[in-house]
Design an enzyme around this catalytic site. Structure first.
Site, mmCIF file in Angstrom:
data_model
loop_
_atom_site.group_PDB
_atom_site.id
_atom_site.type_symbol
_atom_site.label_atom_id
_atom_site.label_comp_id
_atom_site.label_asym_id
_atom_site.label_seq_id
_atom_site.Cartn_x
_atom_site.Cartn_y
_atom_site.Cartn_z
ATOM 1 N N HIS A 189 0.785 -1.212 -0.035
ATOM 2 C CA HIS A 189 0.238 0.174 0.002
ATOM 3 C C HIS A 189 0.867 1.350 0.120
ATOM 4 C CE1 HIS A 189 -3.411 -2.594 1.305
ATOM 5 N NE2 HIS A 189 -2.374 -3.161 1.981
ATOM 6 N N LYS A 224 16.889 21.661 -10.306
ATOM 7 C CA LYS A 224 16.132 20.657 -10.877
ATOM 8 C C LYS A 224 16.873 19.608 -11.680
ATOM 9 C CE LYS A 224 12.225 19.714 -10.615
ATOM 10 N NZ LYS A 224 11.018 20.405 -11.044
ATOM 11 N N SER A 230 16.005 21.876 -15.571
ATOM 12 C CA SER A 230 14.756 22.542 -15.478
ATOM 13 C C SER A 230 15.241 24.148 -16.258
ATOM 14 C CB SER A 230 13.936 23.009 -14.372
ATOM 15 O OG SER A 230 13.122 24.004 -14.432
ATOM 16 N N GLU A 240 9.721 8.983 -16.792
ATOM 17 C CA GLU A 240 8.135 9.580 -17.201
ATOM 18 C C GLU A 240 7.814 9.069 -18.421
ATOM 19 O OE1 GLU A 240 7.781 13.843 -14.821
ATOM 20 O OE2 GLU A 240 9.764 13.378 -15.653
#
Ligand code: ARG
Length: 462
Positions: A161, A288, A282, A295
């Site tokens: 979970h 970043k 970024s 992704e």
């Protein structure tokens, strides 16, 4: 329009050529040119067979062979001019062959049809992709094995979970993916075995009256045997569907792993550092480092699932045998295959390059009362307590630690005995995460010994 505008390959009964819109909806050359090499391989096998069976002369077959090689090299070097009027790769190749060798080119289509031709070409193309997928999965498995071997005894939290459950080893987590991708590999291998029957010589749908030798062409093209029913042979696209189904499951695995990498590389987790080679920055936030490859892998599954569904929809209501609907089988499969190969390669690269942050993993492994089950098991073993009672006592101790804002090993012996008088100092031996993972030696368990056995087994198997 005059008769001259009708299609030179099938225009005998047509007085006029097709409307521009008809041509646009009908042509597949824009995409099926990707099967040029397979189309020419199929034609070469067919030409050789036509000569061996005496259906055409040896000199005609030789002219076909040489002409087809010329066409192939024209295509490979980008010199070939594809024509939409000639609809598809099959007729483009044949028309060019006619320009090069003349009359014998017209004999190549004896005893075959575009229906068995396209089924053959597409099967050969899909078979190549299955082989590429198997290699891609194997390379990824190797990268995972290297991670597992290096970190067989590194501890990390195991989750259910997405809540901390019990400590596990890094190696064990990596090996879970090895099992998943191992099943993907066997699914691709399985699909390859089942698909490997040649449609060539099924002709339009009914077979042919020419004395062709389908066993000969099957063997020349690396098939195990000719497909046994000509109607089925021209209307079967199961092979593409099985490839897409196996690709979908594999992509689903890639996507799950990608999701973990996205979570693990976040500042909140810091479980892994992805290499610069597989991350991006970024344009506005200088700090970043984004896990874009992960992704994109996570997202690509959409196309692959979509392709699977789309082809099932194309096929589901078709009567036997060939229908032009089936021309819509290719683009989706091409796209799914391209993106699967890309995702596999990107994942392999990321796994090879990534470094696990042992300290973060270990700190996280011990938090969240992850050794509560070890405590309960100790109560069962040392105090002969029924597991349900042990579960209750442990729960009380977890609540105590939680209220104090500490972890289980931070409680004192007095705290422990205040909940159950028989608990002894020995209990602290099972509360450490290293002891916890080392104790889970059941087959398939997380202990480093078991993990290394599995690494060895997989290395042997590859
Ligand atoms: N371009 C066609 C396809 O991809 C080839 C087969 C055409 N057969 C036919 N009978 N029109 O399906």
């Amino acid at each position: 329009m005059t008769k001259d505008t009708s299609n030179q390959m099938w225009g005998g009964r047509f007085a006029a050529g097709p409307d521009a819109i008809m041509e646009a909806i009908n042509a597949s050359i824009g995409f099926d040119q990707r099967m040029a090499a397979q189309d020419i391989a199929g034609s070469r096998a067919h030409a050789a067979m036509l000569a061996a069976t005496g259906i055409v002369t040896d000199s005609d077959a030789e002219a076909m062979r040489e002409g087809l090689l010329t066409v192939l090299s024209e295509i490979e070097t980008g010199k070939f001019e594809f024509s939409t009027a000639l609809e598809d790769i099959h007729m483009n190749v044949e028309a060019r062959l006619k320009e090069i060798i003349g009359e014998p080119a017209g004999r190549l289509h004896t005893g075959r049809s575009r229906n068995d031709q396209v089924a053959t070409d597409f099967k050969l193309w899909v078979r190549d992709q299955i082989d590429a997928a198997i290699s891609g999965v194997e390379a990824l498995i190797r990268a995972l094995l290297a991670q597992a071997e290096a970190g067989a005894d590194w501890v990390m939290p195991g989750f259910t979970h997405l809540q901390t459950a019990q400590p596990v080893t890094w190696g064990h987590h990596m090996m879970a993916y090895v099992e998943m991708f191992g099943r993907d590999k066997s699914r691709f291998e399985d699909a390859r075995k089942r698909m490997n029957e040649s449609p060539l010589g099924a002709a339009a749908l009914a077979g042919t009256s020419f004395p062709i030798d389908r066993h000969m062409t099957a063997e020349a093209l690396g098939f195990d045997r000719p497909a046994a029913n000509s109607l089925d042979a021209v209307s079967d696209r199961d092979f593409a569907l099985e490839f897409l189904a196996a690709a979908s499951i594999c992509a689903m695995h890639l996507s799950r792993f990608a999701e973990e990498l996205v979570i693990w590389s976040s500042a909140q987790f810091r479980f892994v550092t992805l290499s610069d080679r597989f991350s991006t920055g970024s344009s506005i936030m200088p700090q970043k480092k984004n896990p874009d490859a992960a992704e994109l892998i996570r997202a690509k599954i959409g196309r692959i699932f979509g392709a699977n569904t789309a082809l099932l929809m194309v096929m589901k209501g078709l009567p036997l045998a060939y229908s032009k609907d089936m021309q819509e089988d290719k683009e989706q499969v091409f796209d799914a295959a391209d993106n699967l190969m890309l995702a596999l390669a990107a994942m392999e690269g990321m796994v090879k390059d990534m470094s696990a942050n042992r300290e973060s993993l270990e700190a996280a492994a011990g938090s969240g009362f992850s050794t509560a089950t070890d405590l309960a098991d100790w109560l069962v073993r040392a105090l002969n307590m029924p597991f349900r009672d042990a579960h209750h006592v442990t729960g009380t101790l977890v609540a105590m630690a939680e209220s104090r804002g500490c972890d289980l090993p931070d409680l004192s012996l007095e705290d422990m005995t205040s909940v159950h008088g028989a608990i002894t100092e020995d209990v602290f031996g099972v509360l450490g995460v290293h002891n916890s993972v080392a104790s889970r030696t059941s087959y398939g368990g997380t202990s480093p010994v078991r993990v290394l056995e599995q690494v060895a087994r997989w290395k042997e198997a590859l």
